[in-house]
Design a protein around this motif. Structure first.
Motif, mmCIF file in Angstrom:
data_model
loop_
_atom_site.group_PDB
_atom_site.id
_atom_site.type_symbol
_atom_site.label_atom_id
_atom_site.label_comp_id
_atom_site.label_asym_id
_atom_site.label_seq_id
_atom_site.Cartn_x
_atom_site.Cartn_y
_atom_site.Cartn_z
ATOM 1 N N THR A 1 0.844 -1.199 0.000
ATOM 2 C CA THR A 1 0.000 0.000 0.000
ATOM 3 C C THR A 1 0.882 1.253 0.000
ATOM 4 O OG1 THR A 1 -1.707 -1.144 1.268
ATOM 5 C CG2 THR A 1 -1.807 1.259 1.254
ATOM 6 N N ILE A 2 1.881 1.245 0.871
ATOM 7 C CA ILE A 2 2.744 2.428 0.991
ATOM 8 C C ILE A 2 3.621 2.579 -0.257
ATOM 9 C CG2 ILE A 2 4.614 3.487 2.319
ATOM 10 C CD1 ILE A 2 3.369 2.053 4.820
ATOM 11 N N GLU A 3 4.213 1.469 -0.706
ATOM 12 C CA GLU A 3 5.079 1.563 -1.888
ATOM 13 C C GLU A 3 4.306 2.044 -3.111
ATOM 14 O OE1 GLU A 3 8.620 -1.651 -0.881
ATOM 15 O OE2 GLU A 3 7.027 -2.240 -2.252
ATOM 16 N N ASN A 4 3.117 1.465 -3.330
ATOM 17 C CA ASN A 4 2.321 1.876 -4.490
ATOM 18 C C ASN A 4 1.844 3.315 -4.342
ATOM 19 O OD1 ASN A 4 2.639 -0.654 -5.591
ATOM 20 N ND2 ASN A 4 0.703 -1.431 -4.795
ATOM 21 N N GLY A 5 1.434 3.661 -3.123
ATOM 22 C CA GLY A 5 0.901 5.005 -2.893
ATOM 23 C C GLY A 5 1.940 6.087 -3.022
ATOM 24 N N ILE A 6 3.161 5.790 -2.625
ATOM 25 C CA ILE A 6 4.203 6.813 -2.640
ATOM 26 C C ILE A 6 4.921 6.881 -3.985
ATOM 27 C CG2 ILE A 6 6.374 7.551 -1.529
ATOM 28 C CD1 ILE A 6 3.616 7.900 0.029
ATOM 29 N N SER A 7 5.009 5.747 -4.669
ATOM 30 C CA SER A 7 5.737 5.753 -5.938
ATOM 31 C C SER A 7 5.063 6.643 -6.982
ATOM 32 C CB SER A 7 5.912 4.332 -6.475
ATOM 33 O OG SER A 7 4.649 3.758 -6.709
ATOM 34 N N VAL A 8 3.755 6.925 -6.810
ATOM 35 C CA VAL A 8 3.065 7.774 -7.786
ATOM 36 C C VAL A 8 3.146 9.264 -7.426
ATOM 37 C CG1 VAL A 8 1.473 5.951 -8.480
ATOM 38 C CG2 VAL A 8 0.813 7.500 -6.645
ATOM 39 N N VAL A 9 3.706 9.567 -6.251
ATOM 40 C CA VAL A 9 3.858 10.972 -5.864
ATOM 41 C C VAL A 9 4.917 11.608 -6.766
ATOM 42 C CG1 VAL A 9 4.622 12.543 -4.021
ATOM 43 C CG2 VAL A 9 3.182 10.573 -3.463
ATOM 44 N N GLU A 10 4.589 12.756 -7.324
ATOM 45 C CA GLU A 10 5.512 13.403 -8.247
ATOM 46 C C GLU A 10 6.834 13.729 -7.551
ATOM 47 O OE1 GLU A 10 4.105 16.976 -10.109
ATOM 48 O OE2 GLU A 10 5.861 16.985 -11.429
ATOM 49 N N GLY A 11 7.931 13.342 -8.195
ATOM 50 C CA GLY A 11 9.247 13.621 -7.638
ATOM 51 C C GLY A 11 9.850 12.434 -6.913
ATOM 52 N N VAL A 12 9.024 11.455 -6.584
ATOM 53 C CA VAL A 12 9.548 10.264 -5.910
ATOM 54 C C VAL A 12 10.168 9.345 -6.957
ATOM 55 C CG1 VAL A 12 8.960 8.179 -4.613
ATOM 56 C CG2 VAL A 12 7.991 10.388 -3.945
ATOM 57 N N VAL A 13 11.430 9.001 -6.738
ATOM 58 C CA VAL A 13 12.160 8.190 -7.705
ATOM 59 C C VAL A 13 12.061 6.715 -7.337
ATOM 60 C CG1 VAL A 13 14.436 7.758 -8.710
ATOM 61 C CG2 VAL A 13 13.758 10.093 -8.127
ATOM 62 N N LYS A 14 12.179 6.453 -6.051
ATOM 63 C CA LYS A 14 12.227 5.062 -5.618
ATOM 64 C C LYS A 14 11.727 4.963 -4.184
ATOM 65 C CE LYS A 14 15.595 1.375 -5.179
ATOM 66 N NZ LYS A 14 17.005 1.198 -4.808
ATOM 67 N N VAL A 15 10.987 3.925 -3.900
ATOM 68 C CA VAL A 15 10.555 3.708 -2.524
ATOM 69 C C VAL A 15 10.603 2.221 -2.226
ATOM 70 C CG1 VAL A 15 8.125 3.807 -3.255
ATOM 71 C CG2 VAL A 15 8.676 3.968 -0.831
ATOM 72 N N GLU A 16 11.176 1.905 -1.082
ATOM 73 C CA GLU A 16 11.323 0.523 -0.670
ATOM 74 C C GLU A 16 10.990 0.446 0.815
ATOM 75 O OE1 GLU A 16 14.786 -2.697 -1.650
ATOM 76 O OE2 GLU A 16 15.089 -0.620 -2.252
ATOM 77 N N VAL A 17 10.013 -0.388 1.146
ATOM 78 C CA VAL A 17 9.605 -0.493 2.546
ATOM 79 C C VAL A 17 10.148 -1.791 3.133
ATOM 80 C CG1 VAL A 17 7.616 -0.767 4.084
ATOM 81 C CG2 VAL A 17 7.549 0.937 2.249
ATOM 82 N N ASP A 18 10.772 -1.658 4.290
ATOM 83 C CA ASP A 18 11.301 -2.800 5.027
ATOM 84 C C ASP A 18 10.280 -3.167 6.110
ATOM 85 O OD1 ASP A 18 12.643 -4.456 6.869
ATOM 86 O OD2 ASP A 18 14.586 -3.657 6.252
ATOM 87 N N VAL A 19 9.590 -4.299 5.898
ATOM 88 C CA VAL A 19 8.515 -4.690 6.819
ATOM 89 C C VAL A 19 9.073 -4.973 8.212
ATOM 90 C CG1 VAL A 19 6.660 -6.348 7.261
ATOM 91 C CG2 VAL A 19 7.148 -5.640 4.925
#
Ligand SMILES: [Cu+2]
Length: 111
Positions: free
Chosen positions: A40-58
């Motif tokens: 949810t967080i990775e998908n939600g944040i990756s579409v924010v303009e300017g975000v290049v990469k997001v990786e969540v460590d559970v």
């Protein structure tokens, strides 16, 4: 003469990098629970303009975010995570969004 050329090359390289300057931040995601939260967080944040990469460590409940510093800032990313229903650093989850999360994604014992 050869040294001068190398210096010029380095300068051009440095200026070229600067125009697309990216920043990295680790965001504490204290309220996340499971793999579903991660997507949810990775998908939600990756579409924010300017975000290049997001990786969540559970396991560690940390989000590693790379973003273009000139386009978006950390506060805006924290706000976007809050809007998904999760705490991000000191920004608390949006209560309405939190309510809509699946039960497995809520903090045991209440938020
Ligand atoms: Cu979850």
């Amino acid at each position: 003469m050869k040294n001068a050329l190398i210096i010029v090359a380095l300068l051009v390289f440095a200026i070229g990098c600067d125009s697309g300057k990216t920043a990295k931040a680790d965001i504490q995601l204290a309220s996340m629970q499971c793999g579903m939260c991660k997507s949810t967080i990775e998908n939600g944040i990756s579409v924010v303009e300017g975000v290049v990469k997001v990786e969540v460590d559970v396991e560690k409940k940390v989000g590693h975010v790379t973003y273009k510093a000139g386009v978006v800032d950390l506060a805006a990313i924290e706000k976007a995570i809050s809007a998904l229903g999760y705490d991000a650093n000191n920004t608390k989850a949006d209560p309405e969004a939190y309510k809509d999360l699946s039960d497995c994604c809520k903090v045991p014992g209440g938020h």
